[in-house]
Design a protein around this motif. Structure first.
Motif, short mmCIF file in Angstrom:
data_model
loop_
_atom_site.label_atom_id
_atom_site.label_comp_id
_atom_site.label_asym_id
_atom_site.label_seq_id
_atom_site.Cartn_x
_atom_site.Cartn_y
_atom_site.Cartn_z
N GLU A 8 -6.57 -1.08 1.60
CA GLU A 8 -6.93 0.14 0.90
C GLU A 8 -8.28 0.69 1.39
O GLU A 8 -8.41 1.88 1.68
N SER B 73 -2.02 7.16 -7.99
CA SER B 73 -1.77 7.79 -6.70
C SER B 73 -2.60 7.07 -5.63
O SER B 73 -3.47 6.26 -5.95
N ASP B 74 -2.31 7.38 -4.39
CA ASP B 74 -2.99 6.69 -3.30
C ASP B 74 -4.46 7.13 -3.24
O ASP B 74 -4.75 8.32 -3.04
N VAL C 97 0.86 -1.17 0.00
CA VAL C 97 0.00 0.00 0.00
C VAL C 97 0.91 1.23 0.00
O VAL C 97 1.73 1.39 0.89
N ALA C 98 0.75 2.02 -1.02
CA ALA C 98 1.57 3.24 -1.08
C ALA C 98 1.20 4.12 0.10
O ALA C 98 0.03 4.27 0.41
N GLU C 99 2.20 4.63 0.75
CA GLU C 99 1.91 5.43 1.94
C GLU C 99 1.32 6.79 1.58
O GLU C 99 1.81 7.47 0.70
N THR C 100 0.28 7.14 2.24
CA THR C 100 -0.28 8.49 2.05
C THR C 100 0.63 9.42 2.84
O THR C 100 1.02 9.08 3.94
N SER D 40 -5.66 9.39 -0.38
CA SER D 40 -5.41 10.83 -0.34
C SER D 40 -6.45 11.58 -1.19
O SER D 40 -6.80 12.71 -0.89
#
Ligand code: GDP
Ligand code: MG
Length: 417
Positions: free
Chosen positions: A316, A278-279, A75-78, A282
Motif C-alpha cells: 500500500e 476505497s484504495d 491490494v485493491a487495484e487502483t 487513488s
C-alpha cells in the motif's frame, strides 16, 4: 565542545594528570565532592540518597498495535492512472468557505516553547533522576559491579540495550579521565556522556520544505497520533501563510476521514477524501493532482497503519509513493513515522519494523507530555539514525513543536544538573 558544555557549561575540570594513576575499578565512592572543599556532607548525602518514588511497569518487546477488524490480504487495484487524471468518485471537499471560522493561533514566544518542553519532560526527568539517584545510593565503590548495575539501570530507563552498553563502556573511560569519585561527580559524568553522544548524531531535525509543493506522508500504527499531528501541522503552515491541502488516505478505519475533515475545518484548509474502504492510492493521486493544478504549497497525507499485515502495508505504501513519484519525482519529501513516547521500547521496535517497510526521513514523537519515557529520543536517533523532527507536547492545536535538542536536553535533565 560537546553538547553538554554548550548547554550547561563546564562544571567539572578535574582531569587526571598524565602521570597520575588511579585504580578506577575499585575506589571508594564518596557522598561528597572531594574537591573543592566546602560541601556540607549531610546535605550532599541527602541529595544523593533522595529517591523520587516513580516506578514504571516493565516493557515487553512486542509491538503495540491496536487490534482492528480483519485485514484483507489483497491490494485493491487502483483504476490505472491515466492522463485523464482524477477518478471522479473521490470527491474533494473544499473547505475554503469555512476559512473565517478557522482557529488562528497566536505566535508563540521562545520562552513559551521552552516552558512547554520543560513541562512535558518533567515526568521523564523525574523518573530518570529517581533511577539514577537510587542506583547511586546503593553503591559504595566504583568497581566492575558498579558498571554492570549502571548498565542495567540505563536499560531500565529506556535507553536501550545497545546504547546502554556503549554508554557504560564510554563511562568506564570517562569516569577515570575525569577522576570522578563522588556520587555527584559520577552522576554528572553519566549525564555529560549521554548528552554529548546525543549531540554527535549529526542528524538534521529540519523538515525538508521545498520552494514549490512539499509532500509529506505520515505513517505509524493506530493511535500514535498521525491524524492529530497533521491537524496541528496544517494549522501551523496555514498560519505561516502557506496553502495547505490534506489527503485522507486512511480509508480503512471508519471515522478516520471524519477526524481529518474536522481538523481541516478547524484550520480552514482544504482536504481530499475518498470513499470508505476505497484504495488509498487513488485518494493520494487525486490529492497530488489537485495540489499541482491549484498551486498548493504543502500536501499532508494521512495513512492507515496496519503493521500486523506487513506485506499489505508495504504494498500500500509503495503504491502511494509510486503514484506520488510519477507526478513529482523527488516526492514524498518527507515520510514521517509517528511514535507514541509513552510506549517506550515499543516505539523503538515499531521504528525498526516501519523502516523495513518503507524508507523514513524523520520521526514525530508524540505524547511526550504524558510520558515518563521521553528519554527514548536519545536512543531512537542513535539506533536508527533517523532524526526526530517534531514532538507532540499535548492534544491542543498548538501542541506540536520542531524538535530542538537543546530544549530537549534541558528539559530532560532539568532537576539533575
Ligand atoms: P492516529 O491513529 O495515529 O491517527 O492517532 P490520532 O491522531 O487519532 O491520536 C490518537 C490519540 O492520541 C488522540 O486522542 C489524540 O488526541 C492523542 N494525541 C496525539 N498526539 C498527542 C500528544 O502529543 N499529546 C497527547 N497528550 N495526546 C496526543
Ligand atoms: Mg488517524
Amino acid at each position: 565542545m560537546g553538547l553538554f558544555d554548550k548547554i550547561f557549561g563546564k562544571k567539572i575540570e578535574k582531569k587526571i594528570e598524565d602521570n597520575q594513576t588511579a585504580d578506577i575499578f575499585s575506589f571508594e565512592l564518596s557522598d561528597v565532592e572531594p574537591e573543592p572543599a566546602g560541601t556540607d556532607e549531610s546535605e550532599a548525602k541527602a541529595e544523593a540518597d533522595e529517591v523520587v518514588a516513580v516506578v514504571e511497569s516493565s516493557e515487553t518487546d512486542t509491538v503495540a498495535v491496536t487490534p482492528e477488524s480483519p485485514v484483507c490480504d489483497t491490494v485493491a487495484e487502483t483504476p490505472e492512472v491515466s492522463e485523464a487524471g482524477a477518478a471522479p468518485e473521490h470527491h474533494v471537499a473544499a473547505t475554503s468557505e469555512t476559512a473565517e471560522a478557522a482557529e488562528v493561533a497566536p505566535v508563540e514566544t521562545a520562552q513559551a516553547i521552552e516552558a512547554k518542553y520543560e513541562k512535558s519532560l518533567k515526568k521523564t526527568s523525574r523518573s530518570f533522576g529517581a533511577r539514577l539517584n537510587e542506583f547511586l545510593s546503593n553503591f559504595r565503590s566504583v568497581d566492575e559491579a558498579f558498571f554492570e548495575d549502571l548498565e542495567d539501570t540505563l536499560i531500565m530507563s529506556d535507553v536501550g540495550v545497545d546504547v546502554a552498553t556503549q554508554l557504560t563502556d564510554d563511562l568506564r573511560h570517562e569516569v577515570k579521565l575525569q577522576n570522578a569519585k563522588s556520587k555527584e561527580a559520577i552522576k554528572h559524568v553519566i549525564i555529560e556522556k549521554m548528552v554529548d553522544n546525543f549531540g554527535e548524531s549529526g542528524l538534521d531535525p529540519q523538515l525538508n520544505l521545498q520552494d514549490g509543493l512539499t509532500v509529506m506522508m505520515f505513517v505509524g500504527v493506530n493511535g500514535v497520533g498521525k491524524t492529530t499531528t497533521i491537524g496541528k501541522l496544517a494549522n501551523r503552515f496555514k498560519n505561516e501563510g502557506e496553502k495547505v491541502l490534506l489527503a485522507a488516505a486512511d480509508t480503512f478505519r471508519a471515522g478516520a476521514t471524519d477526524q481529518l475533515v474536522e481538523w481541516a475545518h478547524r484550520s480552514g484548509v482544504d482536504i481530499v477524501v475518498g470513499k470508505e474502504k476505497s484504495d488509498p492510492a487513488s485518494v493520494v493521486f487525486d490529492a497530488v493532482k489537485r495540489a499541482q493544478v491549484e498551486g498548493f504549497d504543502i500536501l499532508l497525507i494521512d495513512t492507515a497503519g496496519r503493521l500486523q499485515n506487513k506485506d499489505h502495508l508495504m504494498k500500500e505504501l509503495e503504491k502511494m509513493a509510486k503514484i506520488i513519484k510519477r507526478e513529482l519525482p523527488n516526492a514524498p519529501h518527507e515520510t514521517l513515522l509517528a511514535l507514541d513516547a509513552t510506549t517506550g521500547q515499543n516505539a523503538i521496535s515499531q521504528a525498526k519494523e516501519f523502516s523495513n517497510v518503507t524508507p523514513l526521513t524523520g520521526i514525530v514523537l508524540t505524547k511526550l507530555d504524558g510520558s515518563a519515557k521521553g528519554g527514548i529520543i536519545l536512543t531512537i536517533q542513535q539506533i536508527l539514525q533517523i532524526p526526530v523532527k517534531l514532538v507532540g507536547l499535548g492534544e491542543g492545536i498548538q501542541d506540536l513543536e520542531d524538535f530542538d535538542e537543546v530544549l530537549f536536553v534541558r528539559g530532560l535533565f532539568q532537576d539533575l544538573i
